[in-house]
Design an enzyme around this catalytic site. Structure first.
Site, PDB file in Angstrom:
ATOM      1  N   SER A   1      21.771   1.174  43.535  1.00 43.17           N
ATOM      2  CA  SER A   1      21.666   0.086  42.549  1.00 43.17           C
ATOM      3  C   SER A   1      22.119  -1.238  43.162  1.00 43.17           C
ATOM      4  O   SER A   1      23.154  -1.301  43.822  1.00 43.17           O
ATOM      5  CB  SER A   1      22.526   0.390  41.326  1.00 43.17           C
ATOM      6  OG  SER A   1      22.068   1.550  40.693  1.00 43.17           O
TER       7      SER A   1
ATOM      8  N   GLU B   1      34.366   5.411  38.378  1.00 45.04           N
ATOM      9  CA  GLU B   1      32.961   5.196  38.011  1.00 45.04           C
ATOM     10  C   GLU B   1      32.626   5.828  36.665  1.00 45.04           C
ATOM     11  O   GLU B   1      31.743   5.371  35.960  1.00 45.04           O
ATOM     12  CB  GLU B   1      32.048   5.758  39.117  1.00 45.04           C
ATOM     13  CG  GLU B   1      30.583   5.534  38.808  1.00 45.04           C
ATOM     14  CD  GLU B   1      29.641   5.805  39.958  1.00 45.04           C
ATOM     15  OE1 GLU B   1      30.112   5.977  41.093  1.00 45.04           O
ATOM     16  OE2 GLU B   1      28.427   5.846  39.698  1.00 45.04           O
TER      17      GLU B   1
HETATM   18  C1  LIG Z   1      19.855   4.369  37.010  1.00 45.86           C
HETATM   19  C2  LIG Z   1      20.441   5.069  38.205  1.00 45.86           C
HETATM   20  C3  LIG Z   1      21.248   4.366  39.081  1.00 45.86           C
HETATM   21  C4  LIG Z   1      21.781   5.001  40.205  1.00 45.86           C
HETATM   22  N1  LIG Z   1      22.537   4.255  41.091  1.00 45.86           N
HETATM   23  C5  LIG Z   1      23.040   4.853  42.197  1.00 45.86           C
HETATM   24  C6  LIG Z   1      23.780   4.087  43.156  1.00 45.86           C
HETATM   25  O1  LIG Z   1      24.011   2.882  42.980  1.00 45.86           O
HETATM   26  N2  LIG Z   1      24.221   4.706  44.274  1.00 45.86           N
HETATM   27  C7  LIG Z   1      24.003   6.027  44.512  1.00 45.86           C
HETATM   28  O2  LIG Z   1      24.451   6.540  45.531  1.00 45.86           O
HETATM   29  N3  LIG Z   1      23.284   6.790  43.625  1.00 45.86           N
HETATM   30  C8  LIG Z   1      22.805   6.222  42.482  1.00 45.86           C
HETATM   31  N4  LIG Z   1      22.072   6.966  41.585  1.00 45.86           N
HETATM   32  C9  LIG Z   1      21.761   8.362  41.913  1.00 45.86           C
HETATM   33  C10 LIG Z   1      22.518   9.380  41.075  1.00 45.86           C
HETATM   34  O3  LIG Z   1      23.873   9.441  41.479  1.00 45.86           O
HETATM   35  C11 LIG Z   1      21.795  10.735  41.268  1.00 45.86           C
HETATM   36  O4  LIG Z   1      20.540  10.607  40.623  1.00 45.86           O
HETATM   37  C12 LIG Z   1      22.557  11.884  40.672  1.00 45.86           C
HETATM   38  O5  LIG Z   1      23.752  12.123  41.379  1.00 45.86           O
HETATM   39  C13 LIG Z   1      21.707  13.183  40.690  1.00 45.86           C
HETATM   40  O6  LIG Z   1      21.189  13.423  41.937  1.00 45.86           O
HETATM   41  P1  LIG Z   1      19.618  13.715  42.141  1.00 45.86           P
HETATM   42  O7  LIG Z   1      18.867  12.626  41.449  1.00 45.86           O
HETATM   43  O8  LIG Z   1      19.390  13.922  43.583  1.00 45.86           O
HETATM   44  O9  LIG Z   1      19.337  15.058  41.317  1.00 45.86           O
HETATM   45  P2  LIG Z   1      19.618  16.542  41.832  1.00 45.86           P
HETATM   46  O10 LIG Z   1      20.986  16.625  42.397  1.00 45.86           O
HETATM   47  O11 LIG Z   1      18.472  16.971  42.683  1.00 45.86           O
HETATM   48  O12 LIG Z   1      19.594  17.340  40.470  1.00 45.86           O
HETATM   49  C14 LIG Z   1      18.372  17.648  39.796  1.00 45.86           C
HETATM   50  C15 LIG Z   1      18.726  18.421  38.521  1.00 45.86           C
HETATM   51  O13 LIG Z   1      19.370  19.659  38.861  1.00 45.86           O
HETATM   52  C16 LIG Z   1      20.637  19.762  38.214  1.00 45.86           C
HETATM   53  N5  LIG Z   1      21.609  20.403  39.109  1.00 45.86           N
HETATM   54  C17 LIG Z   1      21.784  20.150  40.439  1.00 45.86           C
HETATM   55  N6  LIG Z   1      22.789  20.920  40.930  1.00 45.86           N
HETATM   56  C18 LIG Z   1      23.266  21.649  39.889  1.00 45.86           C
HETATM   57  C19 LIG Z   1      24.317  22.613  39.742  1.00 45.86           C
HETATM   58  N7  LIG Z   1      25.090  22.966  40.788  1.00 45.86           N
HETATM   59  N8  LIG Z   1      24.533  23.170  38.515  1.00 45.86           N
HETATM   60  C20 LIG Z   1      23.764  22.806  37.437  1.00 45.86           C
HETATM   61  N9  LIG Z   1      22.739  21.906  37.524  1.00 45.86           N
HETATM   62  C21 LIG Z   1      22.500  21.321  38.713  1.00 45.86           C
HETATM   63  C22 LIG Z   1      21.046  18.304  37.935  1.00 45.86           C
HETATM   64  O14 LIG Z   1      21.935  18.241  36.830  1.00 45.86           O
HETATM   65  C23 LIG Z   1      19.701  17.661  37.621  1.00 45.86           C
HETATM   66  O15 LIG Z   1      19.351  17.861  36.275  1.00 45.86           O
HETATM   67  C24 LIG Z   1      21.531   6.366  40.445  1.00 45.86           C
HETATM   68  C25 LIG Z   1      20.726   7.091  39.540  1.00 45.86           C
HETATM   69  C26 LIG Z   1      20.188   6.448  38.440  1.00 45.86           C
HETATM   70  C27 LIG Z   1      19.326   7.253  37.488  1.00 45.86           C
END
Ligand SMILES: Cc1cc2nc3c(=O)[nH]c(=O)nc-3n(C[C@H](O)[C@H](O)[C@H](O)COP(=O)(O)OP(=O)(O)OC[C@H]3O[C@@H](n4cnc5c(N)ncnc54)[C@H](O)[C@@H]3O)c2cc1C
Length: 368
Positions: free
Chosen positions: A158, A241
């Protein structure tokens, strides 16, 4: 027992509200202003008002105010839609992280600009194959002379397109267990090899980005805290955070408008408003408890879950009140499209429930 805030704090809140209303009038949108409302002039104005680094020690360049004072200022700024994104990440978590883990030289170098609102920061944790599971991230930092060379790809960063600095997590020991080989770096976003590509989200907004680090040179004195010690530091940073008021009031302005237009003669609508008001007040108390340092360790996982699920219910409520108007592109439909992100960013609800069960409540893990 008197539950009201002390008079000087109420006065400060009223002042912050007046400033927020004025700033929001100039802004693109009142919703999600802490995340998408990038405005460097607003950041400088907050700095000039001494509303950045409010609770940090005076000896570190902060203003030594109480957590309650900071709480009411940011509650008003965010709930009323002031575009504070240019200063928010630094004030919310980078500054506090540097105060806890940064070297004296790092604190002297970076805190004054954060307090003045003149430096914008982004957070480089997530990668294409490492979101929930930060320990699997692949961005590598390799020792080079007195410093490091960093190569990798971050995503969903972000504010990266506006940022001066990135708080970056990278792998420094590939032979250590995954969570034990990570370190944190302060990376100048103007360094050669940093390539920022904004990503368009479902609402058409471009606040988050993909950021490629292609053999970026980082001086050795910009590693924060313990080498290979990021995991513990990150857990602390995530508390900052997750436990704040930004997780509760992102779409409060829209809700107040929708509530005024809702059919108050309909008992189901009244019931829904009552449920939303109750969760809002519970969420606010939970955030206050976090701010005052009274929440149990790790409880911000619950605070964020309750608050962000509330924000999603608010978006759905606004949609129901708008009826067919929500089929058109407007603030309500934008809010509905944006809402899934609330329970993803900063840790997904599923992950937070795992943390709550395993680390806070100490429940047994299911045998594999
Ligand atoms: C608007 C927005 C702003 C963001 N800004 C930043 C930022 O500034 N910096 C940054 O670094 N990141 C940022 N992010 C990223 C955010 O931190 C990640 O999207 C989040 O941590 C999830 O990771 P992923 O998208 O890779 O999903 P994944 O980790 O691939 O997960 C996919 C799905 O599987 C589920 N899941 C995964 N592992 C498990 C488990 N062990 N048990 C149960 N369920 C599980 C998750 O809950 C999710 O529903 C942002 C995201 C959004 C939407």
């Amino acid at each position: 027992m008197d539950f009201d805030l002390p008079e000087p704090v109420r006065e400060l809140a009223a002042q912050a509200r007046a400033v927020a209303v004025e700033l929001a009038a100039e802004a693109h949108l009142p919703e999600d202003s802490w995340l998408i409302g990038n405005d460097r002039d607003v950041a400088r104005e907050l700095g000039a008002r001494k509303w950045l680094g409010m609770t940090w020690p005076v000896a570190e360049g902060g203003h030594g105010r109480s957590p309650l004072e900071r709480f009411v200022v940011f509650e008003q700024l965010i709930a009323n839609g002031a575009p504070i994104a240019s200063s928010w990440f630094a004030d919310r978590q980078i500054g506090p992280t540097l105060l806890q883990f940064g070297s004296p030289a790092q604190r002297r170098r970076f805190l004054p600009d954060i307090v003045a609102g003149t430096s914008a920061w982004c957070i480089g944790m997530s990668e294409p194959d490492a979101g929930s599971d930060v320990a699997s991230l692949r961005t590598r930092a390799i020792p080079h002379g007195d410093g490091w060379r960093i190569t990798g790809r971050k995503v969903w960063t972000s504010g990266a397109a506006h940022a001066d600095w990135c708080y970056l997590v990278a792998r420094t020991d590939p032979d250590a267990p995954p969570h034990a080989g990570l370190s944190e770096f302060l990376v100048d976003m103007r360094s050669p090899g940093v390539i920022v590509s904004p990503i368009v989200d479902m609402t058409g907004n471009q606040h988050f980005c993909e950021v490629v680090f292609d053999d970026v040179a980082v001086p050795g004195d910009l590693l924060v805290g313990a080498p290979n010690g990021s995991f513990k530091q990150l857990m602390r940073q995530m508390e900052h955070e997750r436990g704040g008021i930004d997780r509760l009031v992102s779409n409060r302005a829209l809700y107040i408008e929708a509530r005024a237009h809702a059919d108050h003669d309909d008992p189901l609508v009244r019931q829904e408003i009552a449920a939303l008001e109750s969760t809002y007040h519970i969420g606010r108390l939970l955030v206050l408890r976090e701010m005052l340092g009274q929440a149990p360790k790790g409880f911000s996982a619950a605070t964020k879950t309750i608050c962000t699920e509330h924000e999603q219910r608010v978006a759905r409520f606004c949609g129901r009140v708008a009826g067919t108007q929500a089929m058109l592109w407007n603030r309500v439909s934008r809010s509905i499209c944006y809402a899934p992100g609330y329970t993803l960013m900063g840790g997904t609800t599923q992950i937070l429930r795992n943390i709550l069960g395993e680390r806070v409540l100490g429940l047994p893990r299911e045998p594999r």
